[in-house]
Motif scaffolding. Structure first.
Motif, PDB file in Angstrom:
ATOM      1  N   ARG A 161       0.276  -2.119   1.336  1.00  0.00           N
ATOM      2  CA  ARG A 161       0.655  -3.226   0.447  1.00  0.00           C
ATOM      3  C   ARG A 161       2.042  -3.758   0.840  1.00  0.00           C
ATOM      4  NH1 ARG A 161      -2.345  -3.389  -4.415  1.00  0.00           N
ATOM      5  NH2 ARG A 161      -3.464  -1.463  -4.973  1.00  0.00           N
ATOM      6  N   ASN A 162       2.351  -4.940   0.286  1.00  0.00           N
ATOM      7  CA  ASN A 162       3.718  -5.491   0.261  1.00  0.00           C
ATOM      8  C   ASN A 162       4.367  -5.581   1.643  1.00  0.00           C
ATOM      9  OD1 ASN A 162       3.418  -5.494  -2.560  1.00  0.00           O
ATOM     10  ND2 ASN A 162       4.254  -3.419  -2.721  1.00  0.00           N
ATOM     11  N   GLY A 163       3.679  -6.224   2.578  1.00  0.00           N
ATOM     12  CA  GLY A 163       4.267  -6.458   3.887  1.00  0.00           C
ATOM     13  C   GLY A 163       4.784  -7.882   4.022  1.00  0.00           C
ATOM     14  N   TYR A 164       5.209  -8.238   5.218  1.00  0.00           N
ATOM     15  CA  TYR A 164       5.687  -9.605   5.464  1.00  0.00           C
ATOM     16  C   TYR A 164       5.764  -9.865   6.959  1.00  0.00           C
ATOM     17  CZ  TYR A 164      10.215  -7.485   6.553  1.00  0.00           C
ATOM     18  OH  TYR A 164      11.213  -6.721   7.115  1.00  0.00           O
ATOM     19  N   ILE A 165       5.798 -11.152   7.294  1.00  0.00           N
ATOM     20  CA  ILE A 165       6.038 -11.598   8.666  1.00  0.00           C
ATOM     21  C   ILE A 165       7.056 -12.720   8.613  1.00  0.00           C
ATOM     22  CG2 ILE A 165       5.053 -12.881  10.612  1.00  0.00           C
ATOM     23  CD1 ILE A 165       2.560 -11.396  10.400  1.00  0.00           C
TER      24      ILE A 165
ATOM     25  N   ARG B  85       9.435 -16.773   5.711  1.00  0.00           N
ATOM     26  CA  ARG B  85       8.855 -15.437   5.548  1.00  0.00           C
ATOM     27  C   ARG B  85       7.562 -15.558   4.736  1.00  0.00           C
ATOM     28  NH1 ARG B  85      12.241 -10.086   4.130  1.00  0.00           N
ATOM     29  NH2 ARG B  85      12.745 -10.488   6.319  1.00  0.00           N
ATOM     30  N   ILE B  86       6.483 -14.998   5.279  1.00  0.00           N
ATOM     31  CA  ILE B  86       5.185 -15.013   4.612  1.00  0.00           C
ATOM     32  C   ILE B  86       4.877 -13.596   4.139  1.00  0.00           C
ATOM     33  CG2 ILE B  86       2.751 -15.597   4.801  1.00  0.00           C
ATOM     34  CD1 ILE B  86       4.714 -17.950   5.210  1.00  0.00           C
ATOM     35  N   GLY B  87       4.685 -13.447   2.843  1.00  0.00           N
ATOM     36  CA  GLY B  87       4.391 -12.139   2.281  1.00  0.00           C
ATOM     37  C   GLY B  87       2.941 -11.729   2.507  1.00  0.00           C
ATOM     38  N   ILE B  88       2.722 -10.443   2.734  1.00  0.00           N
ATOM     39  CA  ILE B  88       1.371  -9.883   2.877  1.00  0.00           C
ATOM     40  C   ILE B  88       1.092  -9.060   1.629  1.00  0.00           C
ATOM     41  CG2 ILE B  88      -0.092  -8.315   4.196  1.00  0.00           C
ATOM     42  CD1 ILE B  88       1.485  -9.148   6.680  1.00  0.00           C
ATOM     43  N   LYS B  89       0.101  -9.483   0.858  1.00  0.00           N
ATOM     44  CA  LYS B  89      -0.233  -8.801  -0.396  1.00  0.00           C
ATOM     45  C   LYS B  89      -0.773  -7.412  -0.128  1.00  0.00           C
ATOM     46  CE  LYS B  89      -3.248  -9.180  -4.436  1.00  0.00           C
ATOM     47  NZ  LYS B  89      -4.312  -9.975  -5.087  1.00  0.00           N
TER      48      LYS B  89
ATOM     49  N   LEU C  28     -12.851  -2.678  10.455  1.00  0.00           N
ATOM     50  CA  LEU C  28     -12.050  -3.884  10.310  1.00  0.00           C
ATOM     51  C   LEU C  28     -10.839  -3.584   9.442  1.00  0.00           C
ATOM     52  CD1 LEU C  28     -14.705  -6.620   9.352  1.00  0.00           C
ATOM     53  CD2 LEU C  28     -13.734  -6.220  11.616  1.00  0.00           C
ATOM     54  N   ILE C  29      -9.794  -4.372   9.633  1.00  0.00           N
ATOM     55  CA  ILE C  29      -8.765  -4.493   8.609  1.00  0.00           C
ATOM     56  C   ILE C  29      -8.784  -5.936   8.125  1.00  0.00           C
ATOM     57  CG2 ILE C  29      -7.216  -2.619   9.279  1.00  0.00           C
ATOM     58  CD1 ILE C  29      -5.524  -4.685  10.788  1.00  0.00           C
ATOM     59  N   GLU C  30      -8.620  -6.099   6.812  1.00  0.00           N
ATOM     60  CA  GLU C  30      -8.479  -7.432   6.239  1.00  0.00           C
ATOM     61  C   GLU C  30      -7.040  -7.587   5.763  1.00  0.00           C
ATOM     62  OE1 GLU C  30     -10.321 -10.475   2.880  1.00  0.00           O
ATOM     63  OE2 GLU C  30     -11.091  -8.430   3.050  1.00  0.00           O
ATOM     64  N   ILE C  31      -6.352  -8.577   6.321  1.00  0.00           N
ATOM     65  CA  ILE C  31      -4.955  -8.845   6.000  1.00  0.00           C
ATOM     66  C   ILE C  31      -4.920 -10.035   5.053  1.00  0.00           C
ATOM     67  CG2 ILE C  31      -2.697  -9.443   6.961  1.00  0.00           C
ATOM     68  CD1 ILE C  31      -3.809  -8.314   9.670  1.00  0.00           C
ATOM     69  N   ILE C  32      -4.405  -9.831   3.842  1.00  0.00           N
ATOM     70  CA  ILE C  32      -4.409 -10.868   2.808  1.00  0.00           C
ATOM     71  C   ILE C  32      -2.975 -11.270   2.511  1.00  0.00           C
ATOM     72  CG2 ILE C  32      -5.114 -11.441   0.456  1.00  0.00           C
ATOM     73  CD1 ILE C  32      -7.201  -9.209   0.669  1.00  0.00           C
ATOM     74  N   THR C  33      -2.671 -12.540   2.690  1.00  0.00           N
ATOM     75  CA  THR C  33      -1.309 -13.021   2.464  1.00  0.00           C
ATOM     76  C   THR C  33      -1.111 -13.458   1.017  1.00  0.00           C
ATOM     77  OG1 THR C  33      -1.616 -15.395   2.855  1.00  0.00           O
ATOM     78  CG2 THR C  33      -1.395 -13.980   4.794  1.00  0.00           C
ATOM     79  N   MET C  34       0.136 -13.618   0.644  1.00  0.00           N
ATOM     80  CA  MET C  34       0.475 -14.303  -0.591  1.00  0.00           C
ATOM     81  C   MET C  34       0.307 -15.809  -0.361  1.00  0.00           C
ATOM     82  SD  MET C  34       1.231 -11.811  -2.568  1.00  0.00           S
ATOM     83  CE  MET C  34       2.035 -12.597  -3.960  1.00  0.00           C
TER      84      MET C  34
END
Length: 601
Positions: free
Chosen positions: A189-193, A210-214, A244-250
């Motif tokens: 949880r709670n990542g970012y790029i 900065r784009i947050g990763i939920k 798979l991994i599913e990456i979900i952004t804010m």
């Protein structure tokens, strides 16, 4: 009453009374048969028949028509830009991204079946992959490692406990009737790029965003389907349960270009940490895009537009397979939603599709919600426990991040421009960057005796030869990267000889081409055997070559002298290099002599 002329004859064509030819030109509507109210048929093209006369004032010259058409195109483009700017001022676009990436693993997520690509369908499958009655999932612990590397590289918090859920839906590519995923308790949880200007973000987003990763969740892939019209579907279950991994952004992206830059950078990060094997170009990464529109400054929830929580009603665009498709689909959907809202309509929650080359998204179905999927904890899979020691070890051994590599290449240590640094980081999963650094290291050893100022440009010079000179040969022959085709030691030797002025630039390219084509002699021996070592020309020899070139074209020399057309000096330099002894004429010295003879400077 006159009859329509249904037969064609010279007399009928020439007759001014024939209703079929009573109109003046092709821009007017053709006559209509009063009884049937249908246009009369046009006559065939027959040689020798006379055509009806037209007034000269109705004729538009072709050149004038082309100019008018070009002006119309420019006007429409200008109008679109103005509309785009106006819509940007009134409406705010919000985008969320969901990226599905196939992990680099040897086995599937819940079975021991291989994930290796197979040309034969339905060969890499286990009973569980086919939902065979009585089969049970068996979590493969090794599949977690690339998922953790990805989550750490995306600055996520790794959860010590996570669980798997069932997402129910019926479709032929999902044999069990549900997909195993991590909806409620994902493993990260709670990542970012961080995105920068060099990543290709929109100018209006500034220098950095900065784009947050939920969250990032593990889940199983579905089967691959192939449609055979009119009513046949072929299914290949080799891909079922591939991890798979599913990456979900804010929902923090507000421009199409930045959304595409985000997906591009995620792919680069996943490849750099060896989490995936292929990217979008080979189907190993797919993106779903959620798009919503609201009026700027409206934080009330945009209920009048069908939205909740301060945003407009979102629509989802599924399975985008290229960076350009991401950007184009967002633009098309944004324009569609603005058009609907400005005409008084309401945005419906929908799942929409996109076809490459299209200008509009298309409705696939109504948008499913949490209730539709009937999420429930999977009773057959125990909780996933992740120790902090494992996370710490993976963090310690993680490869250098792409942004850190870029900063290193842009630093004085290498001094590369961003245009060269980015390709080195992105190409061949870092293989060309490793080759480049090896070339620079060898050059620094070879040139320890040179002045430090002369050695300061080594990084930039080496980058030019690795990317442009060697890269051009690979592109011309349509060959993949191969570090052994021209070894780093050989390329460094070529550059060293060039910088020491023992060979000319033309000779350096010639030697590179010989090595590229398979010559395996050491560079020093090759130069000696082929008599390519530079023996500098004397001033008198340069003067003779320049005078001979000027005598061939005195008019051009006069134009340079009288009109200061210095660009034409290059032609004379080329003549000197062609007529002089191969490999001995240096372009800079040749141009200096030409300036002296022609311009007196």
């Amino acid at each position: 009453m006159l009859r329509p002329c249904l037969r064609y004859s010279p007399r009928a064509v020439r007759s001014p009374r024939c209703p079929q030819y009573s109109y003046r030109n092709s821009l007017q509507s053709p006559p209509v048969n009063q009884k049937s109210f249908l246009p009369l048929p046009s006559p065939p093209s027959i040689r020798g028949l006379q055509t009806p006369s037209t007034d000269s004032q109705d004729r538009i010259p072709l050149r004038k028509q082309l100019k008018q058409d070009a002006k119309s195109v420019k006007a429409r483009r200008r109008e679109r830009r103005e509309q785009e700017e106006a819509s940007r001022q009134k409406w705010e676009l919000t985008v969320g991204v969901e990226i599905h990436a196939q992990l680099n693993t040897e086995t599937k997520l819940f079975s021991r079946a291989s994930t290796s690509p197979s040309e034969l369908p339905n060969t890499n499958v286990a009973l569980f992959d086919l939902a065979f009655p009585g089969s049970q999932p068996e979590f493969q612990a090794a599949t977690l490692l690339p998922a953790l590397r990805a989550a750490i590289a995306l600055n996520c918090e790794i959860q010590p406990v996570s669980r798997f859920d069932r997402k129910h839906y019926f479709y032929q590519d999902q044999p069990a009737g549900y997909q195993i995923t991590q909806y409620y308790e994902p493993f990260a949880r709670n990542g970012y790029i961080d995105l920068y200007g060099y990543d290709g973000i929109a100018p209006e987003d500034g220098d950095q965003v900065r784009i947050g990763i939920k969250q990032i969740q593990l889940e199983q892939d579905t089967a691959k389907s192939q449609e055979l019209p009119p009513s046949t579907q072929l299914l290949d279950f080799n891909r079922v349960s591939h991890p798979l991994i599913e990456i979900i952004t804010m929902p923090q992206i507000h421009t199409p270009a930045t959304a595409a830059a985000f997906v591009r950078k995620v792919q680069s990060i996943l490849q750099s940490c060896n989490a995936v094997t292929t990217g979008m170009e080979l189907g190993g990464l797919r993106a779903d895009i959620n798009v919503s529109i609201r009026q700027r400054g409206d934080d009330s929830g945009s209920h009048q537009y069908g939205g909740i929580g301060g945003l407009g009603q979102r629509t989802e665009i599924k399975n985008l397979s290229s960076f350009k498709a991401v950007e184009d689909a967002i633009i098309a959907e944004k324009n569609r939603q603005i058009s609907v809202l400005e005409s008084g309509g309401v945005i419906e929650g929908e799942t929409r599709g996109w076809t490459i080359g299209s200008t509009e998204t298309r409705k696939l179905r109504g948008k499913e919600g949490e209730v539709d999927y009937r999420y429930m904890p999977d009773p057959d899979i125990p909780p996933l426990l992740i120790g902090q020691e494992l996370v710490a070890e993976l963090s310690r051994t993680l490869p250098t991040a792409p942004d850190a590599l870029l900063n290193m290449l842009l630093s004085p240590e290498y001094g590369l421009p961003i245009e060269d640094a980015k390709p080195l980081v992105e190409l061949e999963d870092g293989a060309r960057l490793e080759y480049y650094q090896y070339v620079v290291d060898i050059l620094r050893e070879l040139q320890q005796d040179l002045d430090p100022k002369a050695r300061a440009s080594l990084g930039r010079v080496a980058g030019n030869w690795v990317l442009h000179e060697l890269g051009a040969l690979l592109t011309k022959m349509d060959l993949p990267w191969d570090a052994e085709r021209v070894t780093a030691q050989s390329l460094a030797a070529i550059i060293d000889n060039l910088q020491r002025k023992q060979i000319t630039g033309a000779t350096a390219k010639q030697v590179l081409g010989m090595l590229f084509d398979g010559d395996r002699r050491p560079v020093a021996q090759l130069l000696e055997d082929e008599n390519l070592i530079l023996r500098p020309l004397s001033r008198e020899e340069y003067m003779a070559l320049a005078e001979a070139a000027i005598e061939q074209n005195p008019q051009m020399a006069e134009q340079i002298r009288r009109k200061n057309q210095l660009g034409k000096l290059g032609w004379f330099v080329g003549q000197m290099m062609r007529t002089g002894e191969k490999g001995r004429v240096e372009a800079q010295k040749a141009e200096a002599i030409l300036r002296e003879l022609i311009l007196g400077s």
